[in-house]
Design a protein around this motif. Structure first.
Motif, PDB file in Angstrom:
ATOM      1  N   TYR A   1      63.129  42.907 110.985  1.00  0.00           N
ATOM      2  CA  TYR A   1      63.892  41.786 110.446  1.00  0.00           C
ATOM      3  C   TYR A   1      63.013  40.914 109.565  1.00  0.00           C
ATOM      4  CZ  TYR A   1      67.657  42.786 113.723  1.00  0.00           C
ATOM      5  OH  TYR A   1      68.671  43.391 114.402  1.00  0.00           O
ATOM      6  N   LEU A   2      63.605  40.366 108.518  1.00  0.00           N
ATOM      7  CA  LEU A   2      62.911  39.433 107.650  1.00  0.00           C
ATOM      8  C   LEU A   2      63.141  38.020 108.178  1.00  0.00           C
ATOM      9  CD1 LEU A   2      63.893  40.925 104.189  1.00  0.00           C
ATOM     10  CD2 LEU A   2      61.803  41.282 105.480  1.00  0.00           C
ATOM     11  N   PRO A   3      62.155  37.136 108.046  1.00  0.00           N
ATOM     12  CA  PRO A   3      62.354  35.770 108.545  1.00  0.00           C
ATOM     13  C   PRO A   3      63.433  35.044 107.742  1.00  0.00           C
ATOM     14  CG  PRO A   3      60.249  35.968 107.412  1.00  0.00           C
ATOM     15  CD  PRO A   3      60.824  37.342 107.499  1.00  0.00           C
ATOM     16  N   ARG A   4      64.188  34.205 108.434  1.00  0.00           N
ATOM     17  CA  ARG A   4      65.285  33.476 107.783  1.00  0.00           C
ATOM     18  C   ARG A   4      64.775  32.292 106.977  1.00  0.00           C
ATOM     19  NH1 ARG A   4      69.717  33.186 112.631  1.00  0.00           N
ATOM     20  NH2 ARG A   4      70.016  35.421 112.826  1.00  0.00           N
ATOM     21  N   GLU A   5      63.694  31.691 107.428  1.00  0.00           N
ATOM     22  CA  GLU A   5      63.155  30.533 106.733  1.00  0.00           C
ATOM     23  C   GLU A   5      61.651  30.674 106.583  1.00  0.00           C
ATOM     24  OE1 GLU A   5      63.081  28.798 111.084  1.00  0.00           O
ATOM     25  OE2 GLU A   5      64.831  29.142 109.891  1.00  0.00           O
ATOM     26  N   LYS A   6      61.090  29.813 105.785  1.00  0.00           N
ATOM     27  CA  LYS A   6      59.646  29.816 105.580  1.00  0.00           C
ATOM     28  C   LYS A   6      58.967  29.331 106.862  1.00  0.00           C
ATOM     29  CE  LYS A   6      56.194  28.039 102.427  1.00  0.00           C
ATOM     30  NZ  LYS A   6      55.928  27.115 101.336  1.00  0.00           N
ATOM     31  N   THR A   7      57.824  29.894 107.180  1.00  0.00           N
ATOM     32  CA  THR A   7      57.139  29.509 108.413  1.00  0.00           C
ATOM     33  C   THR A   7      56.540  28.117 108.272  1.00  0.00           C
ATOM     34  OG1 THR A   7      55.135  30.594 107.678  1.00  0.00           O
ATOM     35  CG2 THR A   7      56.582  31.877 109.058  1.00  0.00           C
ATOM     36  N   PRO A   8      56.967  27.165 109.128  1.00  0.00           N
ATOM     37  CA  PRO A   8      56.424  25.815 109.036  1.00  0.00           C
ATOM     38  C   PRO A   8      55.025  25.732 109.647  1.00  0.00           C
ATOM     39  CG  PRO A   8      57.994  25.953 110.824  1.00  0.00           C
ATOM     40  CD  PRO A   8      58.001  27.294 110.136  1.00  0.00           C
ATOM     41  N   VAL A   9      54.237  24.806 109.156  1.00  0.00           N
ATOM     42  CA  VAL A   9      52.881  24.596 109.654  1.00  0.00           C
ATOM     43  C   VAL A   9      52.919  23.464 110.676  1.00  0.00           C
ATOM     44  CG1 VAL A   9      50.527  23.981 109.023  1.00  0.00           C
ATOM     45  CG2 VAL A   9      51.891  25.388 107.495  1.00  0.00           C
ATOM     46  N   ASP A  10      52.340  23.701 111.845  1.00  0.00           N
ATOM     47  CA  ASP A  10      52.258  22.673 112.874  1.00  0.00           C
ATOM     48  C   ASP A  10      51.248  21.618 112.420  1.00  0.00           C
ATOM     49  OD1 ASP A  10      51.469  21.184 115.167  1.00  0.00           O
ATOM     50  OD2 ASP A  10      52.283  22.766 116.443  1.00  0.00           O
ATOM     51  N   PRO A  11      51.642  20.334 112.365  1.00  0.00           N
ATOM     52  CA  PRO A  11      50.721  19.318 111.848  1.00  0.00           C
ATOM     53  C   PRO A  11      49.531  19.063 112.767  1.00  0.00           C
ATOM     54  CG  PRO A  11      52.763  18.312 112.586  1.00  0.00           C
ATOM     55  CD  PRO A  11      52.945  19.797 112.671  1.00  0.00           C
ATOM     56  N   LEU A  12      49.667  19.336 114.059  1.00  0.00           N
ATOM     57  CA  LEU A  12      48.587  19.067 114.995  1.00  0.00           C
ATOM     58  C   LEU A  12      47.521  20.156 114.972  1.00  0.00           C
ATOM     59  CD1 LEU A  12      47.460  17.271 117.240  1.00  0.00           C
ATOM     60  CD2 LEU A  12      48.818  18.587 118.860  1.00  0.00           C
ATOM     61  N   THR A  13      47.955  21.415 115.036  1.00  0.00           N
ATOM     62  CA  THR A  13      46.997  22.515 115.127  1.00  0.00           C
ATOM     63  C   THR A  13      46.745  23.210 113.797  1.00  0.00           C
ATOM     64  OG1 THR A  13      48.730  24.096 115.671  1.00  0.00           O
ATOM     65  CG2 THR A  13      47.653  22.983 117.514  1.00  0.00           C
ATOM     66  N   GLY A  14      47.705  23.119 112.866  1.00  0.00           N
ATOM     67  CA  GLY A  14      47.568  23.806 111.592  1.00  0.00           C
ATOM     68  C   GLY A  14      48.007  25.254 111.639  1.00  0.00           C
ATOM     69  N   TRP A  15      48.552  25.690 112.775  1.00  0.00           N
ATOM     70  CA  TRP A  15      49.013  27.066 112.913  1.00  0.00           C
ATOM     71  C   TRP A  15      50.418  27.203 112.350  1.00  0.00           C
ATOM     72  CZ3 TRP A  15      47.601  28.031 118.732  1.00  0.00           C
ATOM     73  CH2 TRP A  15      46.213  28.022 118.871  1.00  0.00           C
ATOM     74  N   ASN A  16      50.731  28.409 111.887  1.00  0.00           N
ATOM     75  CA  ASN A  16      52.088  28.699 111.434  1.00  0.00           C
ATOM     76  C   ASN A  16      52.938  29.049 112.641  1.00  0.00           C
ATOM     77  OD1 ASN A  16      51.254  28.318 108.843  1.00  0.00           O
ATOM     78  ND2 ASN A  16      51.159  30.474 108.335  1.00  0.00           N
ATOM     79  N   GLY A  17      54.138  28.543 112.661  1.00  0.00           N
ATOM     80  CA  GLY A  17      55.047  28.829 113.757  1.00  0.00           C
ATOM     81  C   GLY A  17      56.418  29.144 113.222  1.00  0.00           C
ATOM     82  N   LEU A  18      57.227  29.755 114.068  1.00  0.00           N
ATOM     83  CA  LEU A  18      58.569  30.116 113.661  1.00  0.00           C
ATOM     84  C   LEU A  18      59.462  30.081 114.890  1.00  0.00           C
ATOM     85  CD1 LEU A  18      60.088  31.036 111.117  1.00  0.00           C
ATOM     86  CD2 LEU A  18      59.649  33.362 111.785  1.00  0.00           C
ATOM     87  N   ALA A  19      60.600  29.418 114.793  1.00  0.00           N
ATOM     88  CA  ALA A  19      61.523  29.327 115.918  1.00  0.00           C
ATOM     89  C   ALA A  19      62.411  30.564 116.017  1.00  0.00           C
ATOM     90  CB  ALA A  19      62.383  28.073 115.780  1.00  0.00           C
ATOM     91  N   ASP A  20      62.519  31.332 114.942  1.00  0.00           N
ATOM     92  CA  ASP A  20      63.367  32.522 114.925  1.00  0.00           C
ATOM     93  C   ASP A  20      62.611  33.693 115.552  1.00  0.00           C
ATOM     94  OD1 ASP A  20      65.383  34.319 114.392  1.00  0.00           O
ATOM     95  OD2 ASP A  20      64.803  34.606 112.307  1.00  0.00           O
ATOM     96  N   THR A  21      63.036  34.105 116.733  1.00  0.00           N
ATOM     97  CA  THR A  21      62.342  35.197 117.426  1.00  0.00           C
ATOM     98  C   THR A  21      62.712  36.566 116.871  1.00  0.00           C
ATOM     99  OG1 THR A  21      64.077  35.267 119.107  1.00  0.00           O
ATOM    100  CG2 THR A  21      62.144  33.909 119.557  1.00  0.00           C
ATOM    101  N   ARG A  22      63.736  36.637 116.025  1.00  0.00           N
ATOM    102  CA  ARG A  22      64.119  37.924 115.462  1.00  0.00           C
ATOM    103  C   ARG A  22      63.042  38.484 114.545  1.00  0.00           C
ATOM    104  NH1 ARG A  22      70.091  38.874 113.183  1.00  0.00           N
ATOM    105  NH2 ARG A  22      70.408  36.726 113.759  1.00  0.00           N
ATOM    106  N   ALA A  23      62.197  37.632 113.985  1.00  0.00           N
ATOM    107  CA  ALA A  23      61.128  38.100 113.107  1.00  0.00           C
ATOM    108  C   ALA A  23      60.087  38.906 113.874  1.00  0.00           C
ATOM    109  CB  ALA A  23      60.468  36.920 112.408  1.00  0.00           C
ATOM    110  N   GLU A  24      60.077  38.780 115.197  1.00  0.00           N
ATOM    111  CA  GLU A  24      59.115  39.516 116.024  1.00  0.00           C
ATOM    112  C   GLU A  24      59.630  40.883 116.463  1.00  0.00           C
ATOM    113  OE1 GLU A  24      58.114  36.994 119.296  1.00  0.00           O
ATOM    114  OE2 GLU A  24      57.701  35.303 117.995  1.00  0.00           O
ATOM    115  N   VAL A  25      60.907  41.152 116.208  1.00  0.00           N
ATOM    116  CA  VAL A  25      61.533  42.396 116.674  1.00  0.00           C
ATOM    117  C   VAL A  25      61.290  43.510 115.673  1.00  0.00           C
ATOM    118  CG1 VAL A  25      63.727  43.497 117.246  1.00  0.00           C
ATOM    119  CG2 VAL A  25      63.288  41.151 117.955  1.00  0.00           C
ATOM    120  N   LYS A  26      60.799  44.640 116.185  1.00  0.00           N
ATOM    121  CA  LYS A  26      60.644  45.857 115.386  1.00  0.00           C
ATOM    122  C   LYS A  26      61.270  46.998 116.172  1.00  0.00           C
ATOM    123  CE  LYS A  26      56.385  44.537 113.091  1.00  0.00           C
ATOM    124  NZ  LYS A  26      54.989  44.881 112.829  1.00  0.00           N
ATOM    125  N   LEU A  27      62.245  47.649 115.575  1.00  0.00           N
ATOM    126  CA  LEU A  27      62.933  48.754 116.225  1.00  0.00           C
ATOM    127  C   LEU A  27      62.495  50.069 115.591  1.00  0.00           C
ATOM    128  CD1 LEU A  27      66.494  47.176 116.256  1.00  0.00           C
ATOM    129  CD2 LEU A  27      64.867  47.251 118.128  1.00  0.00           C
TER     130      LEU A  27
END
Length: 93
Positions: A28-54
């Motif tokens: 699956y392709l991500p639905r939105e751009k990955t936001p950057v966490d202001p505290l840690t600077g890590w990229n995060g994504l709330a859409d768990t479908r981007a982690e699925v590979k069939l």
């Protein structure tokens, strides 16, 4: 409608074997751009479908799954391997 890409697993560059290179993967392709966490600077994504590979045994099976579930999928063609023919004597030129 969700979007995905279908591709064939490439040969692992660090291994000599060809295990699982005949499988086709729907990712699956991500639905939105990955936001950057202001505290840690890590990229995060709330859409768990981007982690699925069939994985599928054939390209037709992957296309059929995408069509059945209403997924707008496109196929990424597998790259053709480039053979570098070299003779042993070429090492001493």
């Amino acid at each position: 409608m969700s979007q995905a890409r279908i591709f064939q697993r490439p040969k692992n560059a660090t291994q000599s074997g060809r295990a699982r290179t005949d499988e086709w993967v729907l990712e699956y392709l991500p639905r939105e751009k990955t936001p950057v966490d202001p505290l840690t600077g890590w990229n995060g994504l709330a859409d768990t479908r981007a982690e699925v590979k069939l994985a599928f045994p054939t390209l037709d099976a992957a296309k059929a799954y995408a069509a059945k579930h209403g997924i707008d999928a496109y196929v990424v063609p597998a790259p053709q391997p480039k053979l570098k023919l070299q003779a042993y004597a070429d090492n001493f030129r």
